[in-house]
Scaffold this motif. Sequence first.
Motif, PDB file in Angstrom:
ATOM      1  N   UNK A  54     -13.664   5.733   4.272  1.00  0.00           N
ATOM      2  CA  UNK A  54     -14.874   5.968   3.483  1.00  0.00           C
ATOM      3  C   UNK A  54     -14.549   6.169   2.007  1.00  0.00           C
ATOM      4  N   UNK A  55     -13.288   5.972   1.611  1.00  0.00           N
ATOM      5  CA  UNK A  55     -12.912   6.147   0.210  1.00  0.00           C
ATOM      6  C   UNK A  55     -11.574   5.447  -0.033  1.00  0.00           C
ATOM      7  N   UNK A  56     -11.274   5.217  -1.310  1.00  0.00           N
ATOM      8  CA  UNK A  56      -9.984   4.602  -1.638  1.00  0.00           C
ATOM      9  C   UNK A  56      -8.838   5.569  -1.355  1.00  0.00           C
ATOM     10  N   UNK A  57      -9.098   6.873  -1.422  1.00  0.00           N
ATOM     11  CA  UNK A  57      -8.050   7.834  -1.073  1.00  0.00           C
ATOM     12  C   UNK A  57      -7.630   7.678   0.375  1.00  0.00           C
ATOM     13  N   UNK A  58      -8.631   7.497   1.242  1.00  0.00           N
ATOM     14  CA  UNK A  58      -8.306   7.310   2.663  1.00  0.00           C
ATOM     15  C   UNK A  58      -7.515   6.026   2.882  1.00  0.00           C
ATOM     16  N   UNK A  59      -7.862   4.987   2.130  1.00  0.00           N
ATOM     17  CA  UNK A  59      -7.103   3.733   2.265  1.00  0.00           C
ATOM     18  C   UNK A  59      -5.651   3.967   1.897  1.00  0.00           C
ATOM     19  N   UNK A  60      -5.421   4.636   0.768  1.00  0.00           N
ATOM     20  CA  UNK A  60      -4.061   4.811   0.272  1.00  0.00           C
ATOM     21  C   UNK A  60      -3.269   5.816   1.104  1.00  0.00           C
ATOM     22  N   UNK A  61      -3.968   6.678   1.824  1.00  0.00           N
ATOM     23  CA  UNK A  61      -3.275   7.608   2.714  1.00  0.00           C
ATOM     24  C   UNK A  61      -2.534   6.860   3.816  1.00  0.00           C
ATOM     25  N   UNK A  62      -2.982   5.635   4.094  1.00  0.00           N
ATOM     26  CA  UNK A  62      -2.210   4.783   4.991  1.00  0.00           C
ATOM     27  C   UNK A  62      -2.451   4.992   6.466  1.00  0.00           C
ATOM     28  N   UNK A  63      -3.493   5.729   6.814  1.00  0.00           N
ATOM     29  CA  UNK A  63      -3.730   6.023   8.225  1.00  0.00           C
ATOM     30  C   UNK A  63      -4.288   4.807   8.966  1.00  0.00           C
ATOM     31  N   UNK A  70      -3.365   9.577 -10.913  1.00  0.00           N
ATOM     32  CA  UNK A  70      -4.412  10.435 -10.351  1.00  0.00           C
ATOM     33  C   UNK A  70      -5.529   9.639  -9.682  1.00  0.00           C
ATOM     34  N   UNK A  71      -6.234  10.258  -8.726  1.00  0.00           N
ATOM     35  CA  UNK A  71      -7.440   9.640  -8.164  1.00  0.00           C
ATOM     36  C   UNK A  71      -8.573   9.659  -9.183  1.00  0.00           C
ATOM     37  N   UNK A  72      -9.640   8.850  -8.980  1.00  0.00           N
ATOM     38  CA  UNK A  72      -9.826   7.934  -7.846  1.00  0.00           C
ATOM     39  C   UNK A  72      -8.890   6.725  -7.946  1.00  0.00           C
ATOM     40  N   UNK A  73      -8.445   6.240  -6.781  1.00  0.00           N
ATOM     41  CA  UNK A  73      -7.349   5.279  -6.755  1.00  0.00           C
ATOM     42  C   UNK A  73      -7.780   3.822  -6.924  1.00  0.00           C
ATOM     43  N   UNK A  74      -9.093   3.585  -6.921  1.00  0.00           N
ATOM     44  CA  UNK A  74      -9.548   2.206  -7.092  1.00  0.00           C
ATOM     45  C   UNK A  74      -9.026   1.569  -8.366  1.00  0.00           C
ATOM     46  N   UNK A  75      -8.823   2.384  -9.407  1.00  0.00           N
ATOM     47  CA  UNK A  75      -8.335   1.836 -10.675  1.00  0.00           C
ATOM     48  C   UNK A  75      -6.882   1.376 -10.569  1.00  0.00           C
ATOM     49  N   UNK A  76      -6.174   1.832  -9.532  1.00  0.00           N
ATOM     50  CA  UNK A  76      -4.766   1.459  -9.383  1.00  0.00           C
ATOM     51  C   UNK A  76      -4.556   0.270  -8.436  1.00  0.00           C
ATOM     52  N   UNK A  77      -5.570  -0.067  -7.646  1.00  0.00           N
ATOM     53  CA  UNK A  77      -5.391  -1.153  -6.680  1.00  0.00           C
ATOM     54  C   UNK A  77      -5.067  -2.510  -7.313  1.00  0.00           C
ATOM     55  N   UNK A  78      -5.513  -2.817  -8.558  1.00  0.00           N
ATOM     56  CA  UNK A  78      -5.100  -4.106  -9.130  1.00  0.00           C
ATOM     57  C   UNK A  78      -3.583  -4.276  -9.191  1.00  0.00           C
ATOM     58  N   UNK A  88       0.842  -1.196   0.000  1.00  0.00           N
ATOM     59  CA  UNK A  88       0.000   0.000   0.000  1.00  0.00           C
ATOM     60  C   UNK A  88       0.876   1.244   0.000  1.00  0.00           C
ATOM     61  N   UNK A  89       1.934   1.227   0.784  1.00  0.00           N
ATOM     62  CA  UNK A  89       2.850   2.358   0.805  1.00  0.00           C
ATOM     63  C   UNK A  89       3.567   2.500  -0.548  1.00  0.00           C
ATOM     64  N   UNK A  90       3.916   1.386  -1.163  1.00  0.00           N
ATOM     65  CA  UNK A  90       4.610   1.439  -2.459  1.00  0.00           C
ATOM     66  C   UNK A  90       3.707   2.024  -3.534  1.00  0.00           C
ATOM     67  N   UNK A  91       2.424   1.641  -3.504  1.00  0.00           N
ATOM     68  CA  UNK A  91       1.495   2.222  -4.469  1.00  0.00           C
ATOM     69  C   UNK A  91       1.326   3.718  -4.210  1.00  0.00           C
ATOM     70  N   UNK A  92       1.272   4.105  -2.939  1.00  0.00           N
ATOM     71  CA  UNK A  92       1.154   5.540  -2.607  1.00  0.00           C
ATOM     72  C   UNK A  92       2.369   6.310  -3.133  1.00  0.00           C
ATOM     73  N   UNK A  93       3.542   5.713  -3.034  1.00  0.00           N
ATOM     74  CA  UNK A  93       4.744   6.363  -3.551  1.00  0.00           C
ATOM     75  C   UNK A  93       4.680   6.490  -5.075  1.00  0.00           C
ATOM     76  N   UNK A  94       4.185   5.434  -5.726  1.00  0.00           N
ATOM     77  CA  UNK A  94       4.038   5.487  -7.187  1.00  0.00           C
ATOM     78  C   UNK A  94       3.052   6.578  -7.588  1.00  0.00           C
ATOM     79  N   UNK A  95       1.998   6.755  -6.779  1.00  0.00           N
ATOM     80  CA  UNK A  95       1.020   7.818  -7.058  1.00  0.00           C
ATOM     81  C   UNK A  95       1.711   9.182  -7.102  1.00  0.00           C
ATOM     82  N   UNK A  96       2.570   9.427  -6.125  1.00  0.00           N
ATOM     83  CA  UNK A  96       3.251  10.728  -6.059  1.00  0.00           C
ATOM     84  C   UNK A  96       4.335  10.849  -7.127  1.00  0.00           C
TER      85      UNK A  96
END
Length: 415
Positions: A391-400, A352-360, A339-347
């Motif tokens: 409540x969203x894929x953004x919150x998931x990827x934020x890693x909190x 771009x969001x929405x991030x559900x398309x990147x979770x695969x 999850x952290x690696x995908x977040x790094x790839x996002x940056x």
Amino acid sequence: MIAQEPADLVLPNARVPVSMIARLDKFGGARDQDCVHGDLLIRNGRAERLIPTGPTGGSPWVVLPKLTECHVHLDKCYTISRMCDVRDGLQAAIAAQAADRVHWTQSDIRSRAMRGLEELISSGCVSVRSHVDWGRDDSPNAPSLAWSVLGELAQECSDRVTLQLAPLTDAEQIADPAVADAIAREIASNGGVFGVFVFDQANRRMGIRQAFEAADRHGLALDFHVDEGLDDELDGLEVIADLAIETGFQGPVLCGHACHLMNLDPEALKKLTEKLLRSNIFVASLPATNLFLQGRADGTPDRRGLTRIHELRAAGVPVVVGTDNVQDAFCPLGRHDPRQSLALAVLAAHLDPPFGTHFPMITTSARKALGLAPNHIDGAVIGDLIMFGAASTSEVLAGVSPPVRISAAFQGEFA
Ligand SMILES: [Zn+2]
């Protein structure tokens, strides 16, 4: 563990990314950006579908399949504190890591690798591929101590995680057909994957050919570290694609790094992308190590060494994301967490969001890249799923929020 005769269970206020659902038309739920939303019906221990949200509401959850880590080095991790003066890119990192091997006793390798594997399991992983250095100082073609130690760990932890092992052989080393065959035989004996480091070796073409032939003979998947640099002469990815097409190789081929793609002009990129499509090759982007090692010069870097994630995906080439090195000579920071690696790839790559398309890239596609069946949510045993308080894929990827077992929502319902 589910009780003998489970009643239907309902997880309220659940969101499921559309990209994680095999049969969206049967799954139900109300569309909410990149997710569908509702109460998740669990029947006979499996996630069946979403039903309309009940009046009780409850805290929001995002449900995902357990994660897949496609590329780590559990034999190298957590060694950075033993090193000093690690700088100047890939070759310096290789030299520093080689010097550290004087510390690689059985207990040293085991404790570091176990720490990494536990971190992966805690991050929600169910499948992992780790590369492992091959060869001994007195016998470079023989299995390393790390190979046997990690093989033992894979067995011990097999009820919690599928750990695939890929030896990190050198393309020059396996240009000798007898060496390639002997290594492939050893790999096949413990269910591993034929891994090869391809850079600028004089005999790289022959080494890649031998890898394909030996992997085919022994029924192995292939995994290449390839073109991990920004020099113009690197051509490993193209040679791999050409040989995959020529040989008609049927097993999965995963190519990590592919940094050199950033050097290609649009016409050359299109030509190579078409070959990748024809050869069914998966490409792994490994942003942490590439960001740290590539494009080094005096001062602030302006080349970041990532592969062409956008262009490859747009052309239909499957791209996955891996963690690669953690706190070693190749990457001095990080943790084992897809999850952290995908977040790094996002940056780093502007995904771009929405991030559900990147979770695969860290779930279903990553499983396919490892030769495993994709793990969609509909029909999944709940032990194969995780959820995040979000409540969203953004919150998931934020890693909190940490991953939570689905069964934790049903205290008393599960044995
Ligand atoms: Zn690697």
